[in-house]
Write a protein that holds these residues in place. Structure first.
Motif, mmCIF file in Angstrom:
data_model
loop_
_atom_site.group_PDB
_atom_site.id
_atom_site.type_symbol
_atom_site.label_atom_id
_atom_site.label_comp_id
_atom_site.label_asym_id
_atom_site.label_seq_id
_atom_site.Cartn_x
_atom_site.Cartn_y
_atom_site.Cartn_z
ATOM 1 N N GLU A 1 -7.222 -11.464 12.546
ATOM 2 C CA GLU A 1 -6.776 -12.592 12.969
ATOM 3 C C GLU A 1 -5.695 -12.157 14.315
ATOM 4 N N PRO A 2 -5.670 -12.744 15.361
ATOM 5 C CA PRO A 2 -4.879 -12.071 16.214
ATOM 6 C C PRO A 2 -3.356 -12.409 15.888
ATOM 7 N N VAL A 3 -2.466 -11.351 16.013
ATOM 8 C CA VAL A 3 -1.062 -11.583 15.601
ATOM 9 C C VAL A 3 -0.310 -12.135 16.830
ATOM 10 N N THR A 4 0.324 -13.098 16.529
ATOM 11 C CA THR A 4 0.970 -13.519 17.861
ATOM 12 C C THR A 4 2.484 -13.494 17.425
ATOM 13 N N PHE A 5 3.463 -13.272 18.095
ATOM 14 C CA PHE A 5 4.791 -13.267 17.915
ATOM 15 C C PHE A 5 5.702 -13.812 19.162
ATOM 16 N N GLU A 6 6.887 -14.388 18.673
ATOM 17 C CA GLU A 6 7.611 -14.720 19.822
ATOM 18 C C GLU A 6 9.056 -13.964 19.715
ATOM 19 N N ILE A 7 9.635 -13.500 20.984
ATOM 20 C CA ILE A 7 10.798 -12.827 21.063
ATOM 21 C C ILE A 7 11.904 -13.727 21.786
ATOM 22 N N ASP A 8 12.832 -14.305 20.861
ATOM 23 C CA ASP A 8 13.916 -15.083 21.515
ATOM 24 C C ASP A 8 14.643 -14.249 22.566
ATOM 25 N N PRO A 9 15.030 -14.900 23.720
ATOM 26 C CA PRO A 9 15.931 -14.319 24.420
ATOM 27 C C PRO A 9 17.208 -14.035 23.695
ATOM 28 N N PRO A 10 18.015 -13.181 24.205
ATOM 29 C CA PRO A 10 19.252 -12.796 23.621
ATOM 30 C C PRO A 10 20.001 -13.803 23.944
ATOM 31 N N VAL A 11 21.125 -14.324 22.831
ATOM 32 C CA VAL A 11 22.158 -15.198 22.979
ATOM 33 C C VAL A 11 23.380 -14.602 23.697
ATOM 34 N N GLU A 12 23.690 -15.141 24.665
ATOM 35 C CA GLU A 12 24.776 -14.756 25.422
ATOM 36 C C GLU A 12 26.105 -15.173 24.771
ATOM 37 N N VAL A 13 26.933 -14.153 24.438
ATOM 38 C CA VAL A 13 28.216 -14.611 23.860
ATOM 39 C C VAL A 13 29.123 -14.770 24.901
ATOM 40 N N PRO A 14 30.054 -15.706 24.952
ATOM 41 C CA PRO A 14 30.961 -15.404 26.228
ATOM 42 C C PRO A 14 32.130 -14.694 26.040
ATOM 43 N N ALA A 15 32.607 -13.990 26.746
ATOM 44 C CA ALA A 15 33.504 -12.973 26.723
ATOM 45 C C ALA A 15 35.085 -13.677 26.808
ATOM 46 N N VAL A 16 35.615 -13.559 25.917
ATOM 47 C CA VAL A 16 37.045 -14.215 25.985
ATOM 48 C C VAL A 16 38.063 -13.086 25.769
ATOM 49 N N PHE A 17 38.896 -13.033 26.677
ATOM 50 C CA PHE A 17 39.830 -11.984 26.909
ATOM 51 C C PHE A 17 41.251 -12.666 26.812
ATOM 52 N N TYR A 18 41.989 -11.860 26.123
ATOM 53 C CA TYR A 18 43.365 -12.315 25.753
ATOM 54 C C TYR A 18 44.315 -11.548 26.358
ATOM 55 N N CYS A 19 45.226 -11.985 27.035
ATOM 56 C CA CYS A 19 46.237 -11.344 28.028
ATOM 57 C C CYS A 19 47.600 -11.438 27.275
#
Length: 126
Positions: free
Chosen positions: A87-105
């Protein structure tokens, strides 16, 4: 002698367990073609093949002779036949989740509290 025995055993195996034994029926093919040519002298070999192999099976008075032609029927049955269904194998790759960059000054007003307990500190005058 070993080579002859190897060729003989390989030939027997190929003729017994594959459809290559159908090649031994080629003289029947030529004889049947000659019979058709005697009835219709304008028939070519390609038309003969089209009638007997590519067209629908038509039962006529020479149907028994048609069945003796090579590769008309498959009569080779192997004892150890394995059929694998893939049977043909099907798989899905989820797009990477973007984590918001939080910078503390950290400035003097927002200085972290743990820096006073830090190991590496400048020397102090006592």
């Amino acid at each position: 002698m070993k080579r002859f025995t190897g060729i003989l055993l390989l030939s027997l195996h190929i003729l017994a367990f594959t459809e290559c034994h159908q090649l031994l029926r080629i003289p029947y093919l030529m004889q049947h073609f000659e019979q058709h040519c005697s009835g219709d002298p304008g028939m070519s070999f390609s038309v003969f093949i089209k009638i007997h192999y590519l067209g629908p099976v038509i039962v006529t008075d020479d149907f028994k002779q048609d069945q003796q032609l090579p590769f008309r029927s498959m009569d080779c049955h192997m004892l150890n036949t394995t059929v694998c269904i893939y049977e043909p194998v099907t798989f899905e790759i989820d797009p990477p989740v973007e984590v918001p960059a939080v910078f503390y000054c950290y400035n003097e007003t927002n200085k972290p509290q743990f820096s006073s307990f830090d190991i590496f500190q400048p020397p102090r005058q006592v």
